[in-house]
Design an enzyme around this catalytic site. Structure first.
Site, PDB file in Angstrom:
ATOM      1  N   CYS A  50      51.131  43.008  40.335  1.00 37.58           N
ATOM      2  CA  CYS A  50      51.637  43.014  41.653  1.00 37.58           C
ATOM      3  C   CYS A  50      52.830  41.991  42.064  1.00 37.58           C
ATOM      4  O   CYS A  50      53.758  42.126  41.385  1.00 37.58           O
ATOM      5  CB  CYS A  50      50.212  42.839  42.413  1.00 37.58           C
ATOM      6  SG  CYS A  50      50.699  43.725  43.929  1.00 37.58           S
ATOM      7  N   TYR A  51      52.445  40.927  42.638  1.00 34.66           N
ATOM      8  CA  TYR A  51      53.375  40.018  43.047  1.00 34.66           C
ATOM      9  C   TYR A  51      54.166  39.251  42.041  1.00 34.66           C
ATOM     10  O   TYR A  51      55.323  39.304  41.719  1.00 34.66           O
ATOM     11  CB  TYR A  51      52.695  38.669  43.987  1.00 34.66           C
ATOM     12  CG  TYR A  51      53.630  38.068  44.326  1.00 34.66           C
ATOM     13  CD1 TYR A  51      54.343  37.951  45.666  1.00 34.66           C
ATOM     14  CD2 TYR A  51      53.874  36.560  43.754  1.00 34.66           C
ATOM     15  CE1 TYR A  51      55.301  36.746  46.106  1.00 34.66           C
ATOM     16  CE2 TYR A  51      54.653  35.593  44.070  1.00 34.66           C
ATOM     17  CZ  TYR A  51      55.394  35.973  45.173  1.00 34.66           C
ATOM     18  OH  TYR A  51      56.455  34.740  45.646  1.00 34.66           O
ATOM     19  N   GLU A  75      42.774  44.044  36.881  1.00 35.77           N
ATOM     20  CA  GLU A  75      41.799  43.376  36.891  1.00 35.77           C
ATOM     21  C   GLU A  75      40.366  43.774  37.720  1.00 35.77           C
ATOM     22  O   GLU A  75      39.287  43.380  37.689  1.00 35.77           O
ATOM     23  CB  GLU A  75      41.885  41.931  37.465  1.00 35.77           C
ATOM     24  CG  GLU A  75      42.256  41.565  38.807  1.00 35.77           C
ATOM     25  CD  GLU A  75      43.711  41.888  39.125  1.00 35.77           C
ATOM     26  OE1 GLU A  75      44.485  42.778  38.430  1.00 35.77           O
ATOM     27  OE2 GLU A  75      44.360  41.436  40.070  1.00 35.77           O
ATOM     28  N   GLY A  96      49.795  37.996  44.770  1.00 41.26           N
ATOM     29  CA  GLY A  96      49.706  37.143  45.868  1.00 41.26           C
ATOM     30  C   GLY A  96      49.932  37.981  47.281  1.00 41.26           C
ATOM     31  O   GLY A  96      49.814  39.159  47.041  1.00 41.26           O
ATOM     32  N   HIS A 111      46.401  46.621  40.127  1.00 39.84           N
ATOM     33  CA  HIS A 111      45.780  45.589  39.853  1.00 39.84           C
ATOM     34  C   HIS A 111      44.782  45.764  38.614  1.00 39.84           C
ATOM     35  O   HIS A 111      43.791  46.336  38.953  1.00 39.84           O
ATOM     36  CB  HIS A 111      44.930  45.007  40.994  1.00 39.84           C
ATOM     37  CG  HIS A 111      45.635  44.195  41.771  1.00 39.84           C
ATOM     38  ND1 HIS A 111      45.826  42.866  41.795  1.00 39.84           N
ATOM     39  CD2 HIS A 111      46.200  44.560  42.808  1.00 39.84           C
ATOM     40  CE1 HIS A 111      46.504  42.478  42.872  1.00 39.84           C
ATOM     41  NE2 HIS A 111      46.985  43.671  43.516  1.00 39.84           N
ATOM     42  N   GLY A 142      19.407  18.263  37.156  1.00 34.43           N
ATOM     43  CA  GLY A 142      19.828  19.743  37.390  1.00 34.43           C
ATOM     44  C   GLY A 142      20.634  20.227  36.129  1.00 34.43           C
ATOM     45  O   GLY A 142      20.495  19.333  35.110  1.00 34.43           O
ATOM     46  N   SER A 184      20.983  14.162  36.954  1.00 35.71           N
ATOM     47  CA  SER A 184      20.332  14.572  38.347  1.00 35.71           C
ATOM     48  C   SER A 184      18.810  15.107  38.102  1.00 35.71           C
ATOM     49  O   SER A 184      18.498  15.098  39.116  1.00 35.71           O
ATOM     50  CB  SER A 184      21.312  15.141  39.214  1.00 35.71           C
ATOM     51  OG  SER A 184      21.406  16.368  38.653  1.00 35.71           O
ATOM     52  N   ASP A 233      23.766  21.317  35.325  1.00 36.50           N
ATOM     53  CA  ASP A 233      24.887  20.880  34.702  1.00 36.50           C
ATOM     54  C   ASP A 233      25.054  19.448  34.023  1.00 36.50           C
ATOM     55  O   ASP A 233      25.533  19.229  33.107  1.00 36.50           O
ATOM     56  CB  ASP A 233      25.953  20.904  36.212  1.00 36.50           C
ATOM     57  CG  ASP A 233      25.868  22.315  36.765  1.00 36.50           C
ATOM     58  OD1 ASP A 233      25.429  23.539  36.109  1.00 36.50           O
ATOM     59  OD2 ASP A 233      26.386  22.328  37.892  1.00 36.50           O
ATOM     60  N   SER A 234      24.232  18.435  34.788  1.00 34.41           N
ATOM     61  CA  SER A 234      24.310  17.204  34.378  1.00 34.41           C
ATOM     62  C   SER A 234      23.684  17.352  33.006  1.00 34.41           C
ATOM     63  O   SER A 234      24.161  16.480  31.722  1.00 34.41           O
ATOM     64  CB  SER A 234      23.912  16.192  35.188  1.00 34.41           C
ATOM     65  OG  SER A 234      22.486  16.473  35.298  1.00 34.41           O
ATOM     66  N   LYS A 283      28.912  29.072  35.523  1.00 33.03           N
ATOM     67  CA  LYS A 283      27.569  28.747  35.563  1.00 33.03           C
ATOM     68  C   LYS A 283      26.687  29.428  34.394  1.00 33.03           C
ATOM     69  O   LYS A 283      26.044  28.813  33.630  1.00 33.03           O
ATOM     70  CB  LYS A 283      26.861  29.089  36.793  1.00 33.03           C
ATOM     71  CG  LYS A 283      25.314  28.516  37.024  1.00 33.03           C
ATOM     72  CD  LYS A 283      25.531  27.118  37.054  1.00 33.03           C
ATOM     73  CE  LYS A 283      24.031  26.329  37.418  1.00 33.03           C
ATOM     74  NZ  LYS A 283      24.139  25.076  38.006  1.00 33.03           N
TER      75      LYS A 283
END
Ligand code: XMP
Length: 508
Positions: free
Chosen positions: A80-81, A169, A54, A167, A222, A220, A224-225, A364
């Site tokens: 960390c935090y 990550e 954080g 960290h 695209g 649409s 995703d839909s 994605k």
């Protein structure tokens, strides 16, 4: 599928933690700092919790660790935090460090600790902290990592709670992947977050939720839909009503390709409704870009509602919302923002349907993988982005049917040439814009007074920034030549050489 969730305390690296876990095939997502024991009970197969870093100090922050989560008896890793929060809770002392540490720093670790299993006893780790942690004698707490000043940068508590001040990550930390693999082992989490399992699980979940009710979805054109529609179709068959609102602002052959792909090949009962006249009428005489966008958005919603009203027994509205849509629409963890984003994708908030968003935990690239499993072709899955308002924001000034037809033809030539010259993988987005500039030209012996067309080709990673694509002059020349010769109404072609910023990719 087993899950390790990440509680969001605001670090800029939070998404990286989620990504790391998913890349190791463990399902993960961000949860807000208010995440409670009751929230946790709602998650099936929760195997571990990570408290993120954080930007604040534990002594000055109001974000705290909800100690009821310990009742879950799942391993916890504080980063960390997150480590400071755990230390505070375990009666450690948090003080301002004599020397703040930022960047790569050599640490010594106790590699008999499960979190450092199979690692060397010292390696470089990425630090970003200004506090230090000390513990009074507590036989349950083991110091498992120290920095060059012998300060604590890692501890464990009863082999189920771990704190790391660095960290893991971040790529700059050595053995980043191994540390996560070790934590996954400690949690006993199965690495079963693979897309085949995802598809299977989602289909089951959708069936349980929807039962024999109907679901409407706006297709649409695209990715995703489309993937969302296929997943639902697999789960509930023709109780899915995929609706394609034809706003008349699409590219050449868009509707025909959609029919070919989804109706003929994938057997979806797509309801195709032509509302192009309504859109044109409402856009008549409008030149201001924002007003155009608003009209297109509002008309889309009105038309969608109209179609939905034709069906009496619909209970659900499905949307292809992605994980990134949720994160972008409001930081702070998945459960917090779920309610505020549901017009992502442009659909109405006030339709009285229950919302169903089966892709909302995916990135994605994972959606593309799901699409592949469900039978979508590579060309479609990797197609360039196309904005919701379509060609409406690629015609400067007033939109007319004549201008739309001119733009459609020119754009089709550009797309064909990009494909024929094998440039689709090199250019991130490529399209034409019909300017409202008319200029003089000569064709045969005749003077012409026609539109100038702009070609916009950009390279980019995510559309946030972009550079113009340095296209080969011969190819560019051929495209320009074809356009002025084949498209009536254009006598000049311009190539856009601006980057984003300061320009944007689209023109309006
Ligand atoms: P700009 O013009 O902002 O575009 O640089 C960045 C990316 O976003 C796409 N874009 C949109 N996509 N609805 C969408 O779905 C929209 O209203 C919209 N406006 C821009 C644009 O095509 C580019 O990929």
């Amino acid at each position: 599928m087993d899950k390790i969730i990440v509680i969001d305390y605001g670090s800029q690296y939070n998404e990286l933690i989620v990504r790391r876990l998913r890349d190791l095939n463990v399902e993960s997502y961000l949860c807000p700092s208010t995440f409670s024991y009751e929230d946790a009970l709602k998650i099936n197969d929760l195997k571990g919790i990570i408290l993120s870093g954080g930007f604040d100090s534990v002594s000055s922050s109001s974000l705290s660790f909800n100690k009821d989560l310990l009742k879950l008896n799942v391993p916890i890793l504080g980063i960390c935090y997150g480590m400071e929060l755990l230390s505070h809770f375990l009666n450690g002392q948090i003080n301002k460090a004599k020397n703040s540490e930022y960047g790569r720093s050599l640490i010594n670790v106790d590699n008999s600790s499960p979190i450092f299993k199979n690692l060397p006893s010292s390696f470089n780790a990425w630090m970003s902290h200004s506090d230090s942690v000390t513990f009074d004698n507590n036989e349950d707490i083991k110091i498992i990592a120290t920095n060059k000043n012998k300060e604590v940068v890692g501890f464990s508590y009863k082999n189920s709670i771990y704190g790391l001040l660095f960290h893991p990550e971040v790529n700059n930390t050595d053995f980043s992947k191994e540390i996560f693999l070790n934590f996954i082992d400690i949690c006993g989490a199965k690495r079963d977050f693979i897309m085949d399992n995802f598809v299977e699980t989602k289909i089951k979940e959708i069936r349980e939720e929807v039962k024999d009710k109907k679901v409407i979805l706006g297709l649409s054109g695209g990715v995703d839909s489309a993937v969302c529609a296929l997943l639902l179709h697999k789960a509930i068959g023709d109780n899915l009503i995929p609706v394609f609102i034809d706003h008349g602002l699409n590219r050449k052959y868009e509707k025909e390709e959609l029919e070919e792909r989804f109706v003929k090949k994938l057997h979806l009962n797509v309801v195709i409704k032509d509302f192009s006249q309504v859109f044109l009428e409402r856009l008549n005489g409008v030149t201001d870009p924002e007003t155009k966008r608003k009209i297109i958005g509002k008309t889309f919603i009105d038309c969608f509602k109209k179609v939905a009203d034709e069906y009496k027994d619909i209970d659900f509205l499905a949307q292809g919302t992605l994980y990134t849509d949720i994160v972008e629409s409001g930081k702070g963890g998945i459960s917090k923002v779920i309610k505020s984003h549901h017009n992502v994708g442009g659909l109405p908030k006030d339709l009285n349907f229950k919302l169903i968003e089966p892709l909302k935990t995916l990135y994605k690239d994972q959606v593309r993988e799901v699409g592949k499993i469900l039978g979508l072709d590579k060309e479609f899955l990797y197609r360039q982005p196309f904005p919701g308002p379509g060609l409406g924001i690629r015609i400067i000034g007033e939109i007319t049917k004549e201008k739309l037809d001119i733009l459609r033809e020119a754009d089709y030539i550009l797309r064909s040439e990009v494909k024929n010259n094998h440039l689709t993988n090199d250019i991130w987005q490529y399209f034409c814009v019909l300017t409202n500039l008319k200029s003089v030209g000569v064709m045969g012996d005749n003077r012409t007074y026609c539109y100038a067309l702009a070609i916009r080709c950009v390279t980019s990673i995510d559309g946030m920034t972009a550079d113009f694509y340095k296209m080969d002059y011969d190819i560019l020349g051929k495209i320009a030549n074809r356009i002025v010769n084949e498209v009536k109404g254009i006598n000049r072609v311009l190539y856009d050489v601006t980057s984003k910023p300061p320009s944007t990719i689209e023109y309006e």
